[in-house]
Design an enzyme around this catalytic site. Sequence first.
Site, short mmCIF file in Angstrom:
data_model
loop_
_atom_site.label_atom_id
_atom_site.label_comp_id
_atom_site.label_asym_id
_atom_site.label_seq_id
_atom_site.Cartn_x
_atom_site.Cartn_y
_atom_site.Cartn_z
N LEU A 1 0.83 -1.20 0.00
CA LEU A 1 0.00 0.00 0.00
C LEU A 1 0.86 1.25 0.00
O LEU A 1 1.87 1.31 0.71
CB LEU A 1 -0.92 0.03 1.23
CG LEU A 1 -1.83 -1.16 1.45
CD1 LEU A 1 -1.29 -2.03 2.59
CD2 LEU A 1 -3.25 -0.71 1.80
N ASP A 2 0.45 2.22 -0.78
CA ASP A 2 1.01 3.56 -0.66
C ASP A 2 0.49 4.17 0.65
O ASP A 2 -0.50 3.71 1.21
CB ASP A 2 0.56 4.39 -1.87
CG ASP A 2 1.04 5.84 -1.77
OD1 ASP A 2 2.21 6.05 -1.45
OD2 ASP A 2 0.21 6.74 -1.99
N LYS A 3 1.17 5.20 1.14
CA LYS A 3 0.74 5.81 2.41
C LYS A 3 -0.20 6.98 2.18
O LYS A 3 -1.37 6.93 2.55
CB LYS A 3 1.95 6.27 3.23
CG LYS A 3 1.55 6.90 4.57
CD LYS A 3 2.76 7.24 5.42
CE LYS A 3 3.42 8.53 4.98
NZ LYS A 3 2.61 9.73 5.33
N THR A 4 0.30 8.04 1.56
CA THR A 4 -0.48 9.27 1.46
C THR A 4 -1.66 9.10 0.51
O THR A 4 -1.49 8.74 -0.65
CB THR A 4 0.41 10.42 0.96
OG1 THR A 4 1.51 10.55 1.85
CG2 THR A 4 -0.36 11.71 0.92
#
Length: 787
Positions: A308-311
């Site tokens: 998963l990406d964070k932002t």
Amino acid sequence: MAAAGRRLDGALLVVTAVALAAGGAARIAQAPVAADWCWAAGTAAAVPPAIAWVLGDLRRGRAGVDLIAVLALGGSLAVGEFLAGALIALMLATGRTLEAAAGRRATKDLRALLEHAPRTARRRVGPDVHEVQLGAVQVGDVLVVGPGETVPVDGRVESDAAVLDESVLTGESLHVTHGQSERVRSGAANAGAAFDLRAEATEQDSTYAEIVRLARRAGAEAAPVVRLADRYAAWFLPLTVAVAGLTWLFSGSAVRAVAVLVVATPCPLLLAAPVAIVSGLSRAARAGAVIRDGGVLETLGRARTLLLDKTGTLTTGRPRVIDVVAAPGHGPSDVLRLAASVDRFSPHVLARAIVDEALGRGIELLSPERMQEEPGRGASGTLEGHHVTVGARDGSVRPAWARAAENRAALDNAAVAWLAVDGTLAGAVLLRDPLRADAPRTVRRLRSAGFARLLMLTGDRAGPAREVAAVLGLDGVRTEQAPADKAAAVRAERGSAVTVMVGDGVNDAPALAAADVGVAMGARGSTACSGVADVVLTTDRVDRLADAAEIAVRARRIAVQSALGGMVLSLVAMAAAAIGLLPPAAGALLQEAIDVTVILNALRALRPHPHAGAAVGPATERLIHRFAAEHDDLRSALEAVRNAADQLSEGPQPTALEAVRTVDRLLTERLLPHEHAEERQLYPALAVPLGSAEATATMSRAHAEIDRLARRIATHLALVPDDGILAPQQLDDLRACLYGLYTVLRLHFVQEEENYFSLAPETASRTRTAGSHTHQPDAERRPAPDG
């Protein structure tokens, strides 16, 4: 072509049914020859279509089980089992009709997406409004969206307000009101009065266009589980012929051999697998996750690693003010008013957050003069005759209060926007990117759906990223990742397990393309990101991925169960026919029952999981929205509790006691009534969707502790001596009560938002309260923490 095929299937069903019924009537009338002629005619009518189906399979490189049907029909005619032949013919016809009906039922939601797609728009040019083709709409055009019409392209509301039904995009039935200048997505339906829309994207670049493209491709490519059904047929066909031949050889009865062929005629049987897969695609679309095709759904059902990406994926992607620190002689409200007034016309993401915070607190902003903005430094302007700057701090000497603000920013991984008035530091605004309220719940659901390894890939610094990973219980985190680094990490993980990547920005597109399944947050993700994705989440809720994963796992399991289960039943029936226990006519009826059973079983993929929790009703949803809004309003109360404790740490000064009295009033008038209302109204309403009243028991215990600490603080105030000087023991206990209350409230608010408020559609993506674990955004920011 599809319509013509349905007409031919319908005609075959009518012919075979009439032939079977006519033969039955003739037999009752003691006319056996006429009965045989009717049944033979019905059998012969089914031979040409069956041969055509076999040839069609062979042209596509498939050896389908329809060949068994041709052999059974021919064998029935050859040995004079005309009733069995007529039953097989009727079974073929009803099987095709049932398959078509199941397919239409399974693809209903996908077809609804396609039929909902707008094809024209009404463009306003001056006072005139003209209807134009959707492809002619350009960015900047003003479009008129009438009542009941679909928003044609992404844009911003030009009128005072727009009331939209976004259920096609989000799956949620509640209407959403968008104010002037708010962005709306194509595909939503106008549920109110006509409004003007300023186009911000063309047809091809709009949200709904990508969803439609995915929906059109859905089901076009055979899923691996469907190809698996073809592989079953590859051995099932020769096995059937061999069993029939051996039966004839050892028993000497051609009738028994025909009976074996009859019960091994699973024409719609192996179609159960694609019906289950397409049902899963349709159900996922209804849940707000448009999946490209059946192969993607089957792969998602086998995935074990999630990156998963964070932002924007795990965090909101929108920074929020967490604290306002004022220099001596200034108040927090004054600092926020000046900072927001200077930033009110700035397009910067941090400036927007500061302005939103000020407006949310009801602060009236000023209009700055001689506004300037220097990239990387901040904004400046003249307010009430003073030169005011907001942004990064220069190299001037830091007073003690500024050093304390820097320390807190470092501890909280927050950005700092410094306020200077006439060159002197006057305050600081601390901001960070909040964790999405639905993220913890979603991570738990993803693990229950079968993901054994969850990793985060982010371009952010190590500190904020690792804190997010720790809060969510992720298995690992890779920080300061460039797009190429993310793609390389995805390829490395693919070597050990089927891998899914989730992102929402242009920088995530290479990683999404490299994954076995790429998932784009389509609600506000980039077009590039959606264009390479295999799955697009049509609403800004990451928990839709958990829905899609659970649907994929269940659809794949039902598909395999239906195909294998039906074939096992056919093998048992073949054995019974081979030893003479099942005559051809009875075998045909039994096989029809088996086919109907497995197709109906495949359609179970359309229904929710039997153990899934109940949906949140409209009344409960309204309660959740109400109490979530109250949480936002109570942020100032949480700050007041902590500030009062901080002031007591400096000694029992009159100002400190006044701060405690202010806290007592806030507790009595606002916070405690809120907690009591939750206990009486919200928690009982949540018992149904959460499964039982016990699900809120720990939160009720927290309410009791909040009450206890509030009473203890009130008792301390009642015991304050007339001279206002607290004894050391009383001072220590009062300070401990305030810090304890702040900690309990902060944790309690976060738990409610994660576990309860995330159940409702709009509150799932709300930003958090001040005390939650929130973090610095990935993208470049104007002010950065110094030191």
